[in-house]
Design a protein around this motif. Sequence first.
Motif, PDB file in Angstrom:
ATOM      1  N   ALA A  61      13.567   2.332   1.136  1.00 53.45           N
ATOM      2  CA  ALA A  61      13.778   2.534  -0.303  1.00 53.45           C
ATOM      3  C   ALA A  61      12.632   3.311  -0.930  1.00 53.45           C
ATOM      4  O   ALA A  61      12.845   4.217  -1.754  1.00 53.45           O
ATOM      5  CB  ALA A  61      13.946   1.184  -0.994  1.00 53.45           C
ATOM      6  N   VAL A  62      11.405   2.993  -0.537  1.00 53.37           N
ATOM      7  CA  VAL A  62      10.237   3.699  -1.067  1.00 53.37           C
ATOM      8  C   VAL A  62      10.230   5.155  -0.617  1.00 53.37           C
ATOM      9  O   VAL A  62       9.945   6.076  -1.401  1.00 53.37           O
ATOM     10  CB  VAL A  62       8.945   2.984  -0.615  1.00 53.37           C
ATOM     11  N   ALA A  63      10.558   5.381   0.654  1.00 54.01           N
ATOM     12  CA  ALA A  63      10.511   6.737   1.207  1.00 54.01           C
ATOM     13  C   ALA A  63      11.504   7.672   0.534  1.00 54.01           C
ATOM     14  O   ALA A  63      11.245   8.875   0.399  1.00 54.01           O
ATOM     15  CB  ALA A  63      10.764   6.696   2.713  1.00 54.01           C
ATOM     16  N   TYR A  64      12.661   7.141   0.101  1.00 54.77           N
ATOM     17  CA  TYR A  64      13.710   7.996  -0.464  1.00 54.77           C
ATOM     18  C   TYR A  64      13.821   7.884  -1.979  1.00 54.77           C
ATOM     19  O   TYR A  64      14.854   8.208  -2.550  1.00 54.77           O
ATOM     20  CB  TYR A  64      15.050   7.668   0.191  1.00 54.77           C
ATOM     21  N   SER A  65      12.762   7.399  -2.628  1.00 56.78           N
ATOM     22  CA  SER A  65      12.761   7.292  -4.088  1.00 56.78           C
ATOM     23  C   SER A  65      11.743   8.264  -4.679  1.00 56.78           C
ATOM     24  O   SER A  65      10.672   8.472  -4.105  1.00 56.78           O
ATOM     25  CB  SER A  65      12.403   5.862  -4.527  1.00 56.78           C
ATOM     26  N   PRO A  66      12.050   8.845  -5.827  1.00 59.16           N
ATOM     27  CA  PRO A  66      11.088   9.736  -6.482  1.00 59.16           C
ATOM     28  C   PRO A  66       9.927   8.942  -7.068  1.00 59.16           C
ATOM     29  O   PRO A  66      10.054   7.755  -7.391  1.00 59.16           O
ATOM     30  CB  PRO A  66      11.918  10.402  -7.581  1.00 59.16           C
ATOM     31  N   ALA A  67       8.779   9.573  -7.190  1.00 59.34           N
ATOM     32  CA  ALA A  67       7.591   8.912  -7.739  1.00 59.34           C
ATOM     33  C   ALA A  67       7.889   8.362  -9.131  1.00 59.34           C
ATOM     34  O   ALA A  67       8.531   9.013  -9.956  1.00 59.34           O
ATOM     35  CB  ALA A  67       6.429   9.897  -7.794  1.00 59.34           C
TER      36      ALA A  67
ATOM     37  N   LEU B 264       0.820  -1.215   0.000  1.00 59.22           N
ATOM     38  CA  LEU B 264       0.000   0.000   0.000  1.00 59.22           C
ATOM     39  C   LEU B 264       0.852   1.262   0.000  1.00 59.22           C
ATOM     40  O   LEU B 264       0.551   2.229  -0.718  1.00 59.22           O
ATOM     41  CB  LEU B 264      -0.939  -0.006   1.209  1.00 59.22           C
ATOM     42  N   THR B 265       1.934   1.256   0.805  1.00 65.74           N
ATOM     43  CA  THR B 265       2.821   2.423   0.852  1.00 65.74           C
ATOM     44  C   THR B 265       3.441   2.688  -0.509  1.00 65.74           C
ATOM     45  O   THR B 265       3.533   3.842  -0.960  1.00 65.74           O
ATOM     46  CB  THR B 265       3.928   2.209   1.896  1.00 65.74           C
ATOM     47  N   ALA B 266       3.887   1.621  -1.178  1.00 66.20           N
ATOM     48  CA  ALA B 266       4.508   1.776  -2.492  1.00 66.20           C
ATOM     49  C   ALA B 266       3.508   2.286  -3.523  1.00 66.20           C
ATOM     50  O   ALA B 266       3.831   3.153  -4.352  1.00 66.20           O
ATOM     51  CB  ALA B 266       5.099   0.435  -2.940  1.00 66.20           C
ATOM     52  N   GLU B 267       2.270   1.762  -3.500  1.00 67.23           N
ATOM     53  CA  GLU B 267       1.249   2.228  -4.441  1.00 67.23           C
ATOM     54  C   GLU B 267       0.933   3.698  -4.222  1.00 67.23           C
ATOM     55  O   GLU B 267       0.767   4.460  -5.183  1.00 67.23           O
ATOM     56  CB  GLU B 267      -0.012   1.385  -4.284  1.00 67.23           C
ATOM     57  N   SER B 268       0.862   4.107  -2.953  1.00 66.74           N
ATOM     58  CA  SER B 268       0.569   5.513  -2.654  1.00 66.74           C
ATOM     59  C   SER B 268       1.677   6.434  -3.144  1.00 66.74           C
ATOM     60  O   SER B 268       1.426   7.580  -3.537  1.00 66.74           O
ATOM     61  CB  SER B 268       0.383   5.693  -1.146  1.00 66.74           C
ATOM     62  N   ALA B 269       2.913   5.942  -3.104  1.00 68.06           N
ATOM     63  CA  ALA B 269       4.054   6.753  -3.543  1.00 68.06           C
ATOM     64  C   ALA B 269       4.362   6.564  -5.027  1.00 68.06           C
ATOM     65  O   ALA B 269       5.334   7.142  -5.531  1.00 68.06           O
ATOM     66  CB  ALA B 269       5.283   6.393  -2.714  1.00 68.06           C
ATOM     67  N   ASP B 270       3.527   5.762  -5.746  1.00 68.30           N
ATOM     68  CA  ASP B 270       3.738   5.484  -7.165  1.00 68.30           C
ATOM     69  C   ASP B 270       5.112   4.855  -7.403  1.00 68.30           C
ATOM     70  O   ASP B 270       5.855   5.230  -8.310  1.00 68.30           O
ATOM     71  CB  ASP B 270       3.599   6.759  -8.000  1.00 68.30           C
ATOM     72  N   ILE B 271       5.456   3.895  -6.545  1.00 73.83           N
ATOM     73  CA  ILE B 271       6.724   3.170  -6.662  1.00 73.83           C
ATOM     74  C   ILE B 271       6.421   1.724  -7.035  1.00 73.83           C
ATOM     75  O   ILE B 271       5.591   1.062  -6.408  1.00 73.83           O
ATOM     76  CB  ILE B 271       7.522   3.196  -5.339  1.00 73.83           C
ATOM     77  N   ASN B 272       7.098   1.219  -8.065  1.00 73.32           N
ATOM     78  CA  ASN B 272       6.914  -0.157  -8.505  1.00 73.32           C
ATOM     79  C   ASN B 272       7.989  -1.042  -7.871  1.00 73.32           C
ATOM     80  O   ASN B 272       9.180  -0.892  -8.166  1.00 73.32           O
ATOM     81  CB  ASN B 272       7.002  -0.237 -10.031  1.00 73.32           C
TER      82      ASN B 272
END
Length: 415
Positions: A283-289, A246-254
Motif C-alpha cells: 500500500a505504501v509503495a503504490y500510494s502518492p506522497a 520507517l518506510t512509510a515515514e520516508s515515503a511521507d505516508i500516514n
Amino acid sequence: MGWVAAYDSGVSLFGGLALAVGTLLAGVVLGFLIARSRRTRARRRPVGPTVAELLHRIVQSAHNGIAVLNQFGDVVMHNPRAEELGLVRNNQADERARKAAEVVAATGEPVEIDLAPLESKGRQPAAVLAEVRMLGDKFTVVDAADTSEAVRLEATRRDFVANVSHELKTPVGALALLAEAVQDGADDPDEVRRFSGKILRESTRLGTLVTELIALSRLQGAERLPEMHSVEVDAVVTEALGRVELTAESADINVTADEPSGLLVDGDRTLLVTALSNLLENAVAYSPAGSPVSISRRLVGGYAEIAVTDRGIGIAEDVQKRVFERFYRVDKARSRATGGTGLGLAIVKHVAANHGGEVRLWSEPGVGSTFTLRIPGHRVNGQQLPVRQAMPAGETTELADRNVGQLRADHGGAT
C-alpha cells in the motif's frame, strides 16, 4: 394246498404294488424337496448386473474419454467424456485418433497422440493427451485424458524459473559492476562511499529476494508449517505497523489503524505478521506522497478480517487476479524503485490459504485499493469464541465496502 398258493400269490402281488407305490412316493417327495431347495437357492442368490453390464458402466463413468474403434476407424462405443474432450464428435472419432488407430492396428504397438483442440471452443480443455491400444479382433481403444492442469503447472514452473533467474541476475550483476567501480575509485573517498551505498542497497535487495523465495517455498508445502496457536489480531497489527513505520515515514505516508478489537485467530503469528506487513508495504509503495493508508479489523461470519486500504493508483479489474502471481507487478517501474521483489502478494495469498482463509481485493484505478485478509477466528472445542459480536446478516461482509464511499468522495466521485 391251492389256497395257500393263491394266498402266496396275492401277498406277492400286494407286496409288489406296495413297493412300487412306496418308490413312487419317495420319488415324488425327493423331487419336491429338490425343487424347493432350488427355489430357495434361487431366492437367496443376489440378482445383479452381468460382467458385461459392469464393464459398460465402468466405461461410461470413467474420468478419461474412451472410444472403441473397429478396423475401419468407426466408433462402435464411447463414453460421454470422450465427447467432452473432443475425441468423438457426431459419432466420429477425431481424425488424429483414426490415423493413430491405423498405425496401432498395423504394428500392434500402443501410440500416444496429442488431441489438443485445434481451435478454442467454449469450455473445451486446452490440452488432451491420448493413448491408442489394441483390443484384439481388429478393434482399438483410444484412452484420452485432460492434461490442461499439468500443462499449466509446467508453464508456471518455466515462468518461475525464468523470473527467478532474471531477478537474481540483476542484483548480482549490479554488485559485480559496483565492486569494480569501487576498485577504480579507491583513491576517491566520496566515490567509494557512493558506490558502497549502492552495493549495500543491492545486497539488501538480493537478501530480501532470497528470503522471500524461501518463505514462499515453505508456504507451498516444501516444509511443514509450524503448529497453530491462539494469536491476538491486535498484536499482529501492532507488530506489522512497526515494521513499515520507517518506510512509510520516508515515503511521507500516514498509516492509521482503528481501535483494538480483542479478536483472536488460530495461526502462526510470524507468518500473519509477514502477510500483513506485505500488504502495508504494498500500500505504501503504490500510494502518492502525503496520502493515507488505513487498517481496520472486525469479526464477520466467524472470520477475523483485517483490511488495508490505500488511496493509490488502483488496479484495473482485468489484472486484479494476477496481482497474487509470483513476480507480477502492476507498475514495474515503481516497484523496482521501491525495491519490491514481486513476491509479497503471493506470500500473502499462501499464508491466508495455509490458515484456512483467503485474501480479497477491491480496487478501482485512480481511486485506491483495499486488500482484506480473512482468517478463521479462534475456536475452543470446535466452538467460536464470542470475542466480538459479528455483523448482522443484512450488513456488508467485506471491509472494502466501508471505505469505497470515502475513497470515491476523496477523488471527486470517481467510479
